[in-house]
Design a protein around this motif. Structure first.
Motif, short mmCIF file in Angstrom:
data_model
loop_
_atom_site.label_atom_id
_atom_site.label_comp_id
_atom_site.label_asym_id
_atom_site.label_seq_id
_atom_site.Cartn_x
_atom_site.Cartn_y
_atom_site.Cartn_z
N LEU A 66 -15.73 0.56 -2.65
CA LEU A 66 -16.94 0.93 -1.68
C LEU A 66 -17.93 1.36 -2.77
O LEU A 66 -19.32 1.28 -2.36
CB LEU A 66 -16.92 2.10 -0.75
CG LEU A 66 -15.72 1.95 0.23
CD1 LEU A 66 -15.64 2.88 1.17
CD2 LEU A 66 -15.98 0.25 0.98
N LYS A 75 -19.04 0.63 4.83
CA LYS A 75 -18.13 1.62 4.01
C LYS A 75 -16.91 1.80 5.04
O LYS A 75 -16.73 2.74 5.83
CB LYS A 75 -19.07 2.67 3.78
CG LYS A 75 -19.85 2.83 2.73
CD LYS A 75 -20.52 4.30 2.43
CE LYS A 75 -21.67 4.32 1.40
NZ LYS A 75 -21.29 3.73 -0.01
N GLU A 95 -23.56 2.80 4.86
CA GLU A 95 -22.99 3.58 5.77
C GLU A 95 -22.65 2.91 7.17
O GLU A 95 -23.54 1.97 7.78
CB GLU A 95 -23.86 4.99 6.37
CG GLU A 95 -23.96 6.00 5.13
CD GLU A 95 -22.90 6.91 4.94
OE1 GLU A 95 -22.78 7.29 6.14
OE2 GLU A 95 -22.50 7.06 3.71
N ASN A 108 -17.07 5.33 6.08
CA ASN A 108 -17.71 6.53 5.33
C ASN A 108 -16.87 7.61 4.39
O ASN A 108 -17.25 8.79 4.46
CB ASN A 108 -18.72 7.15 6.14
CG ASN A 108 -19.65 6.06 7.20
OD1 ASN A 108 -19.91 4.93 6.58
ND2 ASN A 108 -19.87 6.41 8.11
N THR A 151 -22.56 -0.77 -0.96
CA THR A 151 -22.08 -0.78 0.52
C THR A 151 -23.23 0.21 1.41
O THR A 151 -23.67 1.18 0.95
CB THR A 151 -20.61 -0.13 0.61
OG1 THR A 151 -20.56 0.93 -0.05
CG2 THR A 151 -19.97 -1.48 -0.01
#
Ligand code: CO
Length: 444
Positions: free
Chosen positions: A147, A56, A19, A83, A17
């Motif tokens: 993630l 994410k 950011e 994130n 994944t």
């Protein structure tokens, strides 16, 4: 907009994944759609890869068991984290049952840190720190796993188990256990006695056939308590056993081998109708409700503590075959549903109330005999309960007439539908009467 949820196996769930950098309208739309998708699927959490997105992002419900208001970040009715990373976690770990929208129908026990502190950004890019415990900590850890391309199946612990079953009633339980990837059926023990059909020994053991078809090791035994069987079981070291319609009494020495004991699917609402013919007995007793019980067996006859029950209203159309098939499926799915909770120690078996216990007994051919002094309602219940075996019959001049189908009319009077006179094939009752025969009348 509700999005499609990707289910395992699918390489999308394993892709790396990225950011989240732009907290733009596109992102806001995606987050709203994720929330809608989660809620419409009755989920408690969802991660972007599950809706085929590589950002994410995780979303989760936050009003489930919230009891730490001070540390909990809740600007929305939900928790949305972009994130996210786990900043710290408690050394204390807890076991809990988890499911996943990408693994429909699968529930498993997973041990994870009890509390975690998460760092990340909210949906607008603002830095946040979330200190969560209990259920929320669990869900967040699960979603962050997504993630990092870690799935429910990666946490799954395979358990070696054994199955004891002989009758057709046992097949669904065996099938459902075999379909669940966390249970490895090391061996199926089945009764070696063959059933007799028209005087001939016929091997129609469906349990054995299922096991062979699915490459499960199957062992026919005359006595499960023999030294040979005990040694075999001790070598397997099963975590638990499941016994369904086995046809042999299991003694203490065997019961004590599996760490979590031996569970039994019994087709009655225990402590009612213990013993060998619970389904027939339920129908013959004109019970209002029927059901299944999952018990942990002890040395007595169906007397072990109860883990779970499922009951429903008994209908007049429920004959033995219909009820048996239904209870077999219901029992198998109840077993699969409760197993993870039992393994996690969240279900405490509850002792049966001995005072309410009742017993069924083996059925013999003579149980099918009715006379003209038998009540019509009772004849009907017997027709429901005792077909296909041993069947229900009246005897006239030394000849047996089997009654194979009946119903009760609006006044609760017996209406005979089909009969099978001795030496003839089954026929409609009207055709039988046309042959210049007297009506079969029973007591009202
Ligand atoms: Co999931």
């Amino acid at each position: 907009m509700k999005l499609k949820i990707i289910t395992d196996p699918n390489p999308i769930l394993r892709q790396p994944t990225k950011e989240v950098v732009n907290f733009d309208m596109e992102l806001q739309n995606l987050i709203d759609n994720m929330v809608e998708t989660m809620r419409k699927n009755q989920g408690v959490g969802l991660a972007a890869p599950q809706v085929e997105n590589d950002k994410k992002i995780v979303v989760l419900e936050h009003d489930v068991e919230v009891d730490n208001e001070e540390t909990l970040y809740k600007p929305f009715p939900l928790t949305i984290v972009c994130n996210p990373i786990i900043k710290s976690k408690s050394t204390k770990k807890v076991k809990m049952v988890e499911g996943c929208l990408s693994f429909p129908g699968i529930f498993t026990v997973i041990k994870r840190p009890k509390d975690v502190v998460i760092e990340g950004q909210d949906r607008y890019g603002k830095k946040i720190e979330i200190d969560v415990e209990k259920f929320q900590s669990r869900v967040l850890q699960h979603e962050i796993d997504h993630l990092n391309s870690t799935l429910l199946s990666d946490h799954m612990r395979e358990m070696d188990i054994v199955f004891f079953g002989t009758g057709d009633f046992a097949v669904y339980a065996l099938e459902y256990l075999n379909n669940d990837p966390q249970y490895i059926i090391k061996k199926v023990f089945t009764n070696s006695k063959k059933s007799k059909v028209r005087g001939k020994n016929v091997d129609n053991n469906q349990v054995k056939q299922f096991a062979k078809k699915h490459n499960i090791n199957v062992k026919e035994v005359d006595d499960i308590n023999s030294e040979e069987s005990v040694t075999m079981l001790k070598t397997i070291k099963p975590e638990f056993g499941v016994v369904v319609d086995f046809g042999q009494i299991i003694k203490k020495e065997v019961i004590e081998i599996p760490k979590l004991g031996i569970l039994n699917v019994h087709p009655s609402l225990l402590p009612k109708h213990r013993g060998p013919t619970p389904i027939q007995n339920t129908i013959l007793s004109d019970d209002k409700n029927a059901g299944v019980s999952i018990i942990k067996i002890d040395e007595g006859v169906d007397s072990g503590p109860i883990l779970a029950q499922n009951e429903f209203k008994l209908k007049d159309s429920h004959n033995f075959e219909i009820l048996s098939d239904y209870l077999s499926k219901l029992g198998a799915s109840l077993l699969i549903d409760i197993l993870p909770y039992y393994i996690a120690g969240e279900i405490k078996p509850e002792a049966q109330n001995e005072k309410d216990a009742s017993y069924s007994k083996l059925i013999i051919k003579e149980d099918g005999r009715v006379g003209f002094d038998t009540k019509g309602e009772e004849v009907h219940r017997k027709v429901l309960a005792l077909n296909p075996w041993p069947g229900v019959f009246v005897e006239i001049d030394g000849k047996r007439i089997k009654i194979t189908a009946t119903h009760l009319d609006e006044e609760n009077k017996l209406v005979i539908e089909r009969v099978k006179p001795e030496g003839k094939s089954e026929m409609n009752y009207e055709d039988y009467l046309r042959g210049d025969k007297n009506e079969l009348t029973f007591r009202e």
